[in-house]
Design a protein around this motif. Structure first.
Motif, PDB file in Angstrom:
ATOM      1  N   UNK A  34       0.860  -1.172   0.000  1.00 54.53           N
ATOM      2  CA  UNK A  34       0.000   0.000   0.000  1.00 54.53           C
ATOM      3  C   UNK A  34       0.898   1.224   0.000  1.00 54.53           C
ATOM      4  N   UNK A  35       0.850   2.010  -1.077  1.00 58.39           N
ATOM      5  CA  UNK A  35       1.657   3.227  -1.203  1.00 58.39           C
ATOM      6  C   UNK A  35       0.812   4.418  -0.793  1.00 58.39           C
ATOM      7  N   UNK A  36       1.443   5.342  -0.079  1.00 55.69           N
ATOM      8  CA  UNK A  36       0.754   6.560   0.324  1.00 55.69           C
ATOM      9  C   UNK A  36       1.340   7.745  -0.417  1.00 55.69           C
ATOM     10  N   UNK A  37       0.553   8.799  -0.598  1.00 51.25           N
ATOM     11  CA  UNK A  37       0.993   9.948  -1.387  1.00 51.25           C
ATOM     12  C   UNK A  37       2.188  10.662  -0.772  1.00 51.25           C
ATOM     13  N   UNK A  38       2.442  10.467   0.510  1.00 52.60           N
ATOM     14  CA  UNK A  38       3.615  11.086   1.137  1.00 52.60           C
ATOM     15  C   UNK A  38       4.876  10.246   0.934  1.00 52.60           C
ATOM     16  N   UNK A  39       4.788   9.205   0.123  1.00 46.40           N
ATOM     17  CA  UNK A  39       5.841   8.247  -0.242  1.00 46.40           C
ATOM     18  C   UNK A  39       6.074   7.177   0.815  1.00 46.40           C
ATOM     19  N   UNK A  40       5.272   7.138   1.859  1.00 43.73           N
ATOM     20  CA  UNK A  40       5.345   6.054   2.828  1.00 43.73           C
ATOM     21  C   UNK A  40       4.696   4.804   2.246  1.00 43.73           C
ATOM     22  N   UNK A  41       4.970   3.654   2.869  1.00 41.12           N
ATOM     23  CA  UNK A  41       4.428   2.386   2.394  1.00 41.12           C
ATOM     24  C   UNK A  41       4.021   1.521   3.579  1.00 41.12           C
ATOM     25  N   UNK A  42       3.020   0.679   3.352  1.00 38.45           N
ATOM     26  CA  UNK A  42       2.636  -0.351   4.299  1.00 38.45           C
ATOM     27  C   UNK A  42       2.776  -1.671   3.553  1.00 38.45           C
ATOM     28  N   UNK A  43       3.644  -2.550   4.071  1.00 41.38           N
ATOM     29  CA  UNK A  43       3.894  -3.831   3.429  1.00 41.38           C
ATOM     30  C   UNK A  43       2.865  -4.848   3.892  1.00 41.38           C
ATOM     31  N   UNK A  44       2.633  -5.908   3.104  1.00 48.19           N
ATOM     32  CA  UNK A  44       1.596  -6.894   3.444  1.00 48.19           C
ATOM     33  C   UNK A  44       1.786  -7.560   4.811  1.00 48.19           C
ATOM     34  N   UNK A  45       3.021  -7.640   5.297  1.00 46.29           N
ATOM     35  CA  UNK A  45       3.269  -8.268   6.596  1.00 46.29           C
ATOM     36  C   UNK A  45       3.108  -7.283   7.758  1.00 46.29           C
ATOM     37  N   UNK A  46       2.688  -6.049   7.464  1.00 47.36           N
ATOM     38  CA  UNK A  46       2.442  -5.051   8.492  1.00 47.36           C
ATOM     39  C   UNK A  46       3.595  -4.102   8.749  1.00 47.36           C
ATOM     40  N   UNK A  47       4.755  -4.349   8.124  1.00 46.89           N
ATOM     41  CA  UNK A  47       5.885  -3.428   8.300  1.00 46.89           C
ATOM     42  C   UNK A  47       5.586  -2.095   7.630  1.00 46.89           C
ATOM     43  N   UNK A  48       6.108  -1.038   8.221  1.00 45.04           N
ATOM     44  CA  UNK A  48       5.920   0.317   7.703  1.00 45.04           C
ATOM     45  C   UNK A  48       7.236   0.805   7.121  1.00 45.04           C
ATOM     46  N   UNK A  49       7.168   1.406   5.939  1.00 49.13           N
ATOM     47  CA  UNK A  49       8.330   2.047   5.324  1.00 49.13           C
ATOM     48  C   UNK A  49       8.072   3.548   5.429  1.00 49.13           C
TER      49      UNK A  49
END
Length: 67
Positions: free
Chosen positions: A38-53
């Motif tokens: 899941x990509x967010x417009x602020x360039x952050x990401x949520x990975x399928x395993x729940x990790x946050x980028x």
């Protein structure tokens, strides 16, 4: 997860953002990729395993200035 010919990069791959878009909701600020990222417009990401980028904004450009 991916059913495409020439499979999309895995969610843990360095090029994960190159996966195909499955859902795009600009009014909510997110995009779901085929690999479950899941990509967010602020360039952050949520990975399928729940990790946050954390967001990766460009450095050196003050907010509110035109490029």
């Amino acid at each position: 997860m991916c059913q495409h010919e020439t499979a999309c990069p895995a969610a843990d791959a360095a090029d994960r953002e190159a996966a195909r878009t499955i859902r795009h909701r600009p009014e909510q600020g997110w995009t779901l990729l085929c690999n479950g990222v899941l990509l967010f417009e602020d360039t952050g990401e949520l990975l399928p395993d729940g990790r946050v980028v954390a967001p990766r904004r460009p450095l050196g450009v003050p907010a509110g200035t035109a490029a």
